[in-house]
Design a protein around this motif. Structure first.
Motif, mmCIF file in Angstrom:
data_model
loop_
_atom_site.group_PDB
_atom_site.id
_atom_site.type_symbol
_atom_site.label_atom_id
_atom_site.label_comp_id
_atom_site.label_asym_id
_atom_site.label_seq_id
_atom_site.Cartn_x
_atom_site.Cartn_y
_atom_site.Cartn_z
ATOM 1 N N PRO A 1 -3.502 1.682 -10.946
ATOM 2 C CA PRO A 1 -2.074 1.884 -10.816
ATOM 3 C C PRO A 1 -1.305 0.499 -10.670
ATOM 4 O O PRO A 1 -0.170 0.101 -11.232
ATOM 5 C CB PRO A 1 -1.748 2.861 -9.882
ATOM 6 N N ARG B 1 4.191 5.373 0.770
ATOM 7 C CA ARG B 1 3.467 4.116 0.585
ATOM 8 C C ARG B 1 2.646 3.830 2.060
ATOM 9 O O ARG B 1 1.499 3.495 1.955
ATOM 10 C CB ARG B 1 4.412 2.813 0.980
ATOM 11 N N VAL C 1 2.291 1.563 -5.504
ATOM 12 C CA VAL C 1 2.803 2.778 -5.749
ATOM 13 C C VAL C 1 2.179 3.725 -4.641
ATOM 14 O O VAL C 1 1.194 3.577 -4.197
ATOM 15 C CB VAL C 1 2.275 3.365 -7.179
ATOM 16 N N PRO C 2 3.196 4.991 -4.230
ATOM 17 C CA PRO C 2 4.227 5.109 -4.931
ATOM 18 C C PRO C 2 5.360 4.300 -4.287
ATOM 19 O O PRO C 2 5.215 3.630 -3.233
ATOM 20 C CB PRO C 2 4.471 6.452 -4.181
ATOM 21 N N THR C 3 6.475 3.996 -5.034
ATOM 22 C CA THR C 3 7.505 3.044 -4.954
ATOM 23 C C THR C 3 8.589 3.411 -4.035
ATOM 24 O O THR C 3 9.293 2.669 -3.489
ATOM 25 C CB THR C 3 7.691 2.301 -5.988
ATOM 26 N N GLU D 1 0.140 8.774 -7.022
ATOM 27 C CA GLU D 1 1.554 8.550 -7.366
ATOM 28 C C GLU D 1 2.670 9.540 -7.412
ATOM 29 O O GLU D 1 3.895 9.009 -7.317
ATOM 30 C CB GLU D 1 1.441 7.936 -8.801
ATOM 31 N N LYS D 2 2.267 10.709 -7.382
ATOM 32 C CA LYS D 2 3.199 11.812 -7.177
ATOM 33 C C LYS D 2 3.971 11.842 -5.892
ATOM 34 O O LYS D 2 3.188 11.604 -4.889
ATOM 35 C CB LYS D 2 2.612 13.176 -7.062
ATOM 36 N N SER E 1 1.504 -1.109 -13.231
ATOM 37 C CA SER E 1 2.942 -1.297 -12.650
ATOM 38 C C SER E 1 3.495 -2.693 -12.066
ATOM 39 O O SER E 1 4.366 -3.042 -12.140
ATOM 40 C CB SER E 1 3.217 -0.221 -11.641
ATOM 41 N N ASP F 1 -4.768 11.770 -7.142
ATOM 42 C CA ASP F 1 -3.602 11.006 -8.122
ATOM 43 C C ASP F 1 -2.382 10.953 -6.508
ATOM 44 O O ASP F 1 -1.934 11.792 -6.358
ATOM 45 C CB ASP F 1 -3.096 11.770 -8.987
ATOM 46 N N ARG G 1 -7.942 5.982 -9.947
ATOM 47 C CA ARG G 1 -6.662 6.390 -10.161
ATOM 48 C C ARG G 1 -6.115 5.641 -11.121
ATOM 49 O O ARG G 1 -4.740 5.665 -11.616
ATOM 50 C CB ARG G 1 -5.857 6.185 -8.927
#
Length: 526
Positions: free
Chosen positions: A390, A406, A398-400, A496-497, A394, A494, A387
């Motif tokens: 990530p 999470r 993630v995702p935050t 992170e979306k 950052s 992915d 991925r």
């Protein structure tokens, strides 16, 4: 139902990819593999007669007067398993048990006796028997065996003699050991004698034959550990196999894998080639585990396109740190984690598992190589690398935004890490957690509860659920219901979306359950 050949292929694929590299490297450094004495051992045990259950295994051990146990010196699991067997056999009210070891020369028996009487400590024992100079393998597992024998046994004896380096004289060492075992029998007439000796000595025409000439009335059982040919045969069985019968007087136990054996030997070769104060390099071992997973998943680490494959994954390989220093590890953790309580949790994890992958700085820390956990952390790295690292980009998880996302992202991370550990180390026990029910409703409820229960509860929940999901994923793969291409897509997903981690996790769960139901319907129909 998957055929024997299909099961063998699925269980072995990732291991075989990783084995190619490590075996090739070992052959460059160790040229003894083609010696006749070693070939005799490899050619003697090509297949087994039957699988043993726990009762048959216990009966075989309890019926023996002398138990010859094959030792793969570089594999800590080999000595630790022997220590556990010794404790198991030395039961109050049963026959006393005596231990004989190749590791210590008979000439040093007086030193061993002093340690037995607690007149000298561990450090002096190690120094005076010249353990590091004359043996050179890892001390800890062997000392655990000595300690178990002193606590539960009647005596310990050194059985070996010089010269160890000259294979032309190895037959003389077998005759010497057989004579020493006969002396032990005279001193301990009613005892069970357990002997740990290098596996190549246990070919039928080597030590076992000479010993039977010395003690023709004794019931001698040869116990092999993790013999390659037998392991690969057992990989095709429909269930996990722990013990097999090779001959009437020969059994084999599986407590490790070929990959773990040879990676540990490679680490030994690296340590021996280092300067005295230099630490062995675990880098090639970790990179090889990662490469085995890449080849298993058909991921091209050199791809220049960033579509179906990660772009130049080879450039994302982690930095490897090795050594026992807690100070150094704490320094690394401070770079990756700001929370002191989380650092303490991570230190405890390293103490238990021996290694850890730190995604925030893309680094591996290896204190002690334990195959099962090193494989898990290698798969964890690959999940992050696929991925694009990530966390490294950052600096925070993630995702935050959504704590539910999470939760599912971490659950998938643990699931894929556990799955990767099973394909590289099939001997890992299946994850059995009755609390982690794999239904959509149960997962959604757990996600909501974990989000409001503090970090410790959150971490515990995602790990338990992830391991349970990873275990089901591995069983589905073995049964042929989940393909490697589907697994590759999970590693590349992915997350992170917004909402993607939750959708992916629940979709995997739905597919696993629907395929399992379909299998059950077909079984009932048939």
């Amino acid at each position: 139902m998957a055929s024997t050949s299909d099961l063998r292929s699925r269980r072995s694929a990732a291991q075989l990819h990783a084995l190619e590299i490590v075996v090739r490297e070992i052959k460059v450094s160790d040229h003894n593999g083609q010696r006749k004495y070693l070939r005799d051992f490899n050619h003697s045990f090509r297949s087994y007669r039957s699988i043993l259950d726990s009762q048959a295994w216990n009966d075989a051990v309890c019926a023996a007067d002398v138990v010859l146990i094959g030792d793969y010196h570089a594999l800590p699991a080999s000595q630790r398993w022997t220590a556990a067997l010794f404790e198991q056999r030395a039961q109050p009210g049963d026959r006393p048990v005596v231990l004989g070891v190749e590791t210590i020369f008979s000439r040093d028996q007086h030193i061993l006796d002093e340690w037995w009487r607690r007149e000298i400590d561990e450090h002096e024992l190690r120094q005076r028997i010249r353990y590091d100079r004359d043996w050179g393998y890892e001390w800890g597992p062997f000392y655990e065996l000595l300690t178990a024998a002193r606590e539960h046994g009647e005596a310990i004896y050194g059985l070996d003699c010089m010269p160890r380096e000259d294979l032309r004289k190895i037959g003389a060492r077998d005759r010497h050991a057989a004579h020493k075992i006969a002396e032990i029998r005279q001193r301990h007439a009613n005892a069970v004698i357990m002997v740990l000796f290098g596996e190549s000595h246990l070919a039928p025409k080597h030590l076992p034959r000479v010993l039977r000439e010395q003690l023709p009335q004794q019931r001698v059982l040869t116990v092999l550990q993790n013999v390659d040919a037998l392991y690969w045969q057992a990989a095709g069985e429909l269930r996990e196999v722990e013990w097999v019968r090779v001959e009437d007087d020969v059994v084999c136990v599986f407590n490790s894998t070929p990959l773990e054996k040879y990676e540990n030997y490679r680490l030994c070769l690296g340590r021996w080639s280092c300067e005295e104060k230099e630490l062995p390099d675990a880098g090639p071992t970790i990179y090889n585990l990662i490469d085995g997973l890449l080849r298993f998943l058909d991921i091209n680490g050199y791809s220049s396109q960033n579509c179906a494959q990660p772009k130049f994954l080879v450039d994302l390989l982690p930095e490897i740190y090795c050594g026992p220093s807690e100070t150094r590890l704490r320094h690394l953790l401070l770079r990756a984690i700001a929370d002191e309580s989380k650092i303490e949790t991570m230190l405890q994890r390293v103490a238990e598992q021996g290694s850890v992958y730190l995604p925030a700085i893309n680094a591996f820390y290896v204190r002690e190589f334990q195959m099962m956990y090193a494989a898990e952390e290698a798969a964890r790295f690959l999940h992050h690398a696929c991925r694009g690292l990530p966390l490294l980009r950052s600096g925070h998880p993630v995702p935050t935004g959504d704590p539910v996302d999470r939760f599912y992202a971490r659950t998938l991370e643990h699931a894929l890490a556990y799955f990767g550990s099973r394909v590289l180390y099939p001997a890992r026990p299946a994850a059995k957690d009755k609390e982690s029910e794999l239904t959509r409703a149960a997962c959604e409820k757990l996600a909501q509860e974990a989000g409001g229960g503090g970090r410790a509860r959150f971490d515990s929940s995602v790990r338990r659920l992830g391991y349970a999901l990873g275990s089901e994923l591995y069983l589905s793969y073995l049964a042929g219901r989940t393909s490697r291409s589907a697994l590759r897509r999970l590693f590349l997903g992915d997350l992170e979306k917004a909402g993607e981690a939750r959708r992916t996790c629940l979709k995997v769960l739905q597919k696993l359950r629907s395929r399992a139901k379909s299998k059950n319907r077909n079984a009932n129909t048939n």
